[in-house]
Enzyme design. Sequence first.
Site, PDB file in Angstrom:
ATOM      1  N   ILE A   1      37.074  31.127  44.522  1.00  0.00           N
ATOM      2  CA  ILE A   1      36.308  31.771  43.439  1.00  0.00           C
ATOM      3  C   ILE A   1      36.593  31.150  42.074  1.00  0.00           C
ATOM      4  O   ILE A   1      35.913  31.438  41.109  1.00  0.00           O
ATOM      5  CB  ILE A   1      36.541  33.305  43.397  1.00  0.00           C
ATOM      6  CG1 ILE A   1      38.032  33.632  43.374  1.00  0.00           C
ATOM      7  CG2 ILE A   1      35.825  33.990  44.515  1.00  0.00           C
ATOM      8  CD1 ILE A   1      38.322  35.123  43.272  1.00  0.00           C
TER       9      ILE A   1
ATOM     10  N   GLU B   1      44.041  26.788  43.301  1.00  0.00           N
ATOM     11  CA  GLU B   1      42.781  27.508  43.426  1.00  0.00           C
ATOM     12  C   GLU B   1      42.968  29.019  43.525  1.00  0.00           C
ATOM     13  O   GLU B   1      44.003  29.479  43.986  1.00  0.00           O
ATOM     14  CB  GLU B   1      42.047  27.038  44.685  1.00  0.00           C
ATOM     15  CG  GLU B   1      41.251  25.779  44.420  1.00  0.00           C
ATOM     16  CD  GLU B   1      41.363  24.761  45.526  1.00  0.00           C
ATOM     17  OE1 GLU B   1      42.081  25.026  46.503  1.00  0.00           O
ATOM     18  OE2 GLU B   1      40.749  23.695  45.376  1.00  0.00           O
TER      19      GLU B   1
ATOM     20  N   ASP C   1      48.166  37.907  25.049  1.00  0.00           N
ATOM     21  CA  ASP C   1      46.942  37.126  25.241  1.00  0.00           C
ATOM     22  C   ASP C   1      45.817  38.039  25.701  1.00  0.00           C
ATOM     23  O   ASP C   1      45.080  37.732  26.631  1.00  0.00           O
ATOM     24  CB  ASP C   1      47.175  36.004  26.253  1.00  0.00           C
ATOM     25  CG  ASP C   1      46.085  34.934  26.189  1.00  0.00           C
ATOM     26  OD1 ASP C   1      45.258  34.982  25.253  1.00  0.00           O
ATOM     27  OD2 ASP C   1      46.058  34.061  27.067  1.00  0.00           O
TER      28      ASP C   1
HETATM   29  O1  ACK Z   1      35.390  34.588  35.793  1.00  0.00           O
HETATM   30  P1  ACK Z   1      35.819  34.519  37.186  1.00  0.00           P
HETATM   31  O2  ACK Z   1      34.845  34.688  38.274  1.00  0.00           O
HETATM   32  O3  ACK Z   1      37.064  35.516  37.443  1.00  0.00           O
HETATM   33  O4  ACK Z   1      36.651  33.169  37.410  1.00  0.00           O
HETATM   34  C1  ACK Z   1      38.030  33.362  37.278  1.00  0.00           C
HETATM   35  C2  ACK Z   1      38.762  32.573  38.372  1.00  0.00           C
HETATM   36  O5  ACK Z   1      39.186  33.505  39.346  1.00  0.00           O
HETATM   37  C3  ACK Z   1      40.012  31.822  37.851  1.00  0.00           C
HETATM   38  O6  ACK Z   1      40.924  32.728  37.309  1.00  0.00           O
HETATM   39  C4  ACK Z   1      38.639  34.763  39.083  1.00  0.00           C
HETATM   40  N1  ACK Z   1      39.638  35.783  39.448  1.00  0.00           N
HETATM   41  C5  ACK Z   1      40.953  35.786  39.151  1.00  0.00           C
HETATM   42  N2  ACK Z   1      41.529  36.906  39.666  1.00  0.00           N
HETATM   43  C6  ACK Z   1      40.548  37.595  40.293  1.00  0.00           C
HETATM   44  C7  ACK Z   1      40.520  38.827  41.018  1.00  0.00           C
HETATM   45  N3  ACK Z   1      41.613  39.571  41.174  1.00  0.00           N
HETATM   46  N4  ACK Z   1      39.347  39.224  41.516  1.00  0.00           N
HETATM   47  C8  ACK Z   1      38.230  38.478  41.352  1.00  0.00           C
HETATM   48  N5  ACK Z   1      38.198  37.297  40.674  1.00  0.00           N
HETATM   49  C9  ACK Z   1      39.361  36.875  40.167  1.00  0.00           C
HETATM   50  C10 ACK Z   1      38.289  34.826  37.629  1.00  0.00           C
END
Ligand code: ACK
EC number: 2.7.10.1
Length: 993
Positions: free
Chosen positions: A632, A639, A751
């Site tokens: 994602i 990743e 942050d």
């Molecule tokens: O904006 P996004 O889709 O939301 O892209 C970033 C990416 O991973 C890199 O940090 C997504 N992300 C991080 N933690 C989570 C989580 N717990 N659930 C869903 N998406 C996440 C974040």
Amino acid sequence: QSHLRLYTCLFLPQPVCLQRDLSVLNLLDSRSVMGDLGWVAYPKNGWEEIGEVDEDYAPIHTYQVCRVMEQNQNNWLHTNWILTEGAQRVYIELKFTLRDCNSLPGGVGTCKETFNMYYYETDDRVLKESRYIKIDTIAADESFTELDLGDRVMKLNTEVRDLGPLSRKGFYLAFQDLGACIALVSVRVFYKRCPFLVKSLAEFPDTIPASEASQLVEVVGRCVNNSVPLYEPPRMHCSTEGEWLVPIGKCVCKPGFEEISGSCQVCKMGFYRSQLESSACSKCPPHSVARQMGATACSCEDGYYKIDSDPPSMACTRPPSAPRNAISNVNETSVFLEWSIPVETGGRKDIRYNILCRRVLPDGRGLEECGPNVRFLPRRLGLSNTSVMVADLQSHTNYSFLLEAINGVSELAKDHAKQYVTLNVTTNQAAPSPVSVVRKGHTGKSSIALSWAEPDRPNGIILEYEIKYFEKEQDSSYTIIKSKETEMVVEGLKPSSVYIFQVRARTSAGYGAFSRRFEFQTSPYLTATSERAQASIIAVAITLALVLLAVVAGFLLSGRLSQCCLSFIRRCGYSKAKQDPEEEKMHFHNGHIKFPGVRTYIDPLTYEDPNQAVHEFAQEIDVSCISIERIIGAGEFGEVCSGPLRLPGKREIQVAIKTLKAGYTEQQRRDFLWEASIMGQFNHPNIIRLEGVVTKSKPVMIITEYMENGSLDTFLKKNDGQFTVIQLVGMLRGIASGMRYLSDMGYVHRDLAARNILVNSNLVCKVSDFGLSRVLEDDAEAAYTTRGGKIPIRWTAPEAIAYRKFTSASDVWSYGIVMWEVMSYGERPYWDMSNQDVIKAVEESYRLPGPMDCPEALYHLMMDCWQRERSSRPKFDEIVCLLDKFIRNPCSLKKLVNSSHRVSNLLVEHASVEGDCGTRSKTIGEWLDSIKMGRYTELFMEGGYSSLETVAQMTSEDLRRVGVNLAGHQKKIITSIQEMRVHMNSTNSTVNI
Ligand code: ACK
């Protein structure tokens, strides 16, 4: 190719419809020749011409031979010269009948059932029989018998042979009979061609194909009248079968013309056609006309204009009227100007604003333009927002500002009288500007001599200077000394050590900002001066000890020991020559005062073995319980994936999986798992939940709950304008609640920004990103400060930028920025201003303007979060309480920022239940007491301010009129009034004295 065929009706005995194939052209058709065919038979008693009628009783020529009874037959029949007409390949279609030899009586041994066909190519009519070349031996598919003759049923055979490549003007055909019984009923010689064609406004002429079957002849088309090629000349390819294939390119009508039924027709008056791409003429857009036919563009009516980049379909436009509702807000020598968009935008969206600043000269000597020293934030010309901050004006001076709205056509509209709105303002007294340079003089082992110049804008008489210094990297404690001169010797320093110095000036208006940091090092040698300094340190130390003793004794006597102890504990570790109550907190060491019963966050650093911290706070998960399904995103260490987690005895849930990429160092592994050690200590619905870690297999992973909508900033940008105000406030409430939990735990996030908030499918927002290096390396927004640390400038409180004072109060500042991001659907704070400009602007009291359609009450709350004095900012529990109140009483959010007449239409319901956050004072007296300004109660009453409603309207000027003259007190009361306005908006209740 059916469109290539024409159908014509021949009126024979009965009308018959025949298909005329335009792609086939006859060179010879024996059936259609009326008179003598002129063919030559040799010998004369061989082939014989016999007139017959066809099935439709039309007369036809036939040639017959049937000398089956005689031996050695060699009968030739030559056609006349057939012109090729340039064809390289021709086709010969023969229709004939042939007698079955077996049906002849007496079994004739020499009887044949075939005949031969020859050709001879020549440019003239001269026939050389010896040169004939054989085309083929022709046999019949069906031969006829005696019986058939009796029935008069002729079995007609049709055979077609092709001939080519031909290169001469014409050729002869010859039919050789070697003893068969044949009737040649018709001979047709034809060739194929690609017929004249008009396609996509291009004409392609009759084209003769190439002789080889696989070859295509490329033909360039000619654009029909008033059309032109689009991009490239149109082309088609003629096949040997006479078919047009592979069209490339096309023609389109010239501007001013449109395509109707395959030709280009001129545009009527009042219509135009400009681009080659649009096919039809269009009506002229508003405020433009086309007075002639064939217009390629419409010209603007008088007083209306167009710029080159305007599309032809756009209406002609005009300059905007003047901005409206302009107001000014003076803060010392800065002025904040705000206005509304003009009533008449001229029909354009590219509206911008220019500011003209003029200083009013004393004694009515007129006006002079403000010089280059006056600063405009974000800029003076071409502003896209309806506000600007003007800084560095002179104190106690009258200014006149002209605000002008312009748009893309303002430059063209020279005759159009410019429309301005004028704002006259008078600046107040102001603190001095910062000292710009601090120089180092003589340096000893324990002393450094400093000198500096007076500030560029003293704004009054300088009473004294404050010199603040601390050892580099030891900024949690610092020392302040004062000087009336612009030089002094700082003593009591450590040898060979680097110190940071900052100087600020004070006038009757208060302190100016500190200068930037200057780094100087003490020398390693012992000098006479430093020995003297040592002596003086001892003297200062003794004096301080005595003063301290006296203070403690004083407090003991006044029964306030407990309070004093608290402030003493708070102050431990730093020394100050002079202390004011607010400064006191600024220098409190990084620890937290802990009260029994409150769970606090434990810094993983306190564990000797970081692995122990991870396993203390995070559950180890067996990797077989996780399946990675999707990537994602990309995290700092590797990743970020998602997939289901199936823990034994628990239902399957969707999780996010942060992975540590292969090839990591031990330090990177520790840093990666650091986040889990922190996250694992939290348990709150608005904090991202840690499910566990995988450390016993590779890759190492951190497993958290899955948030379907990803990070808040991207989510908001994707859904611009899609939510109700209550939904947005609900999100903000969640974030504030998570932050309240973190601050109660003693954890400072550092942050907090929309990009670090995750959103689930129910729009629940959760605070995330607890990485060790989150404010250092991870965040692309973080920039290096002069001290070397990396800080996300736009989200960070000034004290945290200036001296890394990160507290829950600095988190509150960041929270205000998050509020702004949310209410503006993910807009970038301070837009394209540089980090340096942001720091400067904030330092000069510039604050982000209210986002479009933002309720006033929310903007007030943001502004409170951005109070310079961090102790004046609301606490997270107050923020949660206030947001709850807004949610319970959506009416309090109806009034939108910057506009008295606009009302939020985004609210979904009107709730009547009202909560009480317990912060409102009931009377003027109680209110003033609560802010320690009770001494002014009488003055307020005498001034006619008897209800909080009337007080809520007061300005600084009103306060002065009432008799509040001290700047500090004015500020305190105004701040409280601003808070009161927010509360009043949310409660709508009236309280009298
Ligand atoms: O904006 P996004 O889709 O939301 O892209 C970033 C990416 O991973 C890199 O940090 C997504 N992300 C991080 N933690 C989570 C989580 N717990 N659930 C869903 N998406 C996440 C974040």
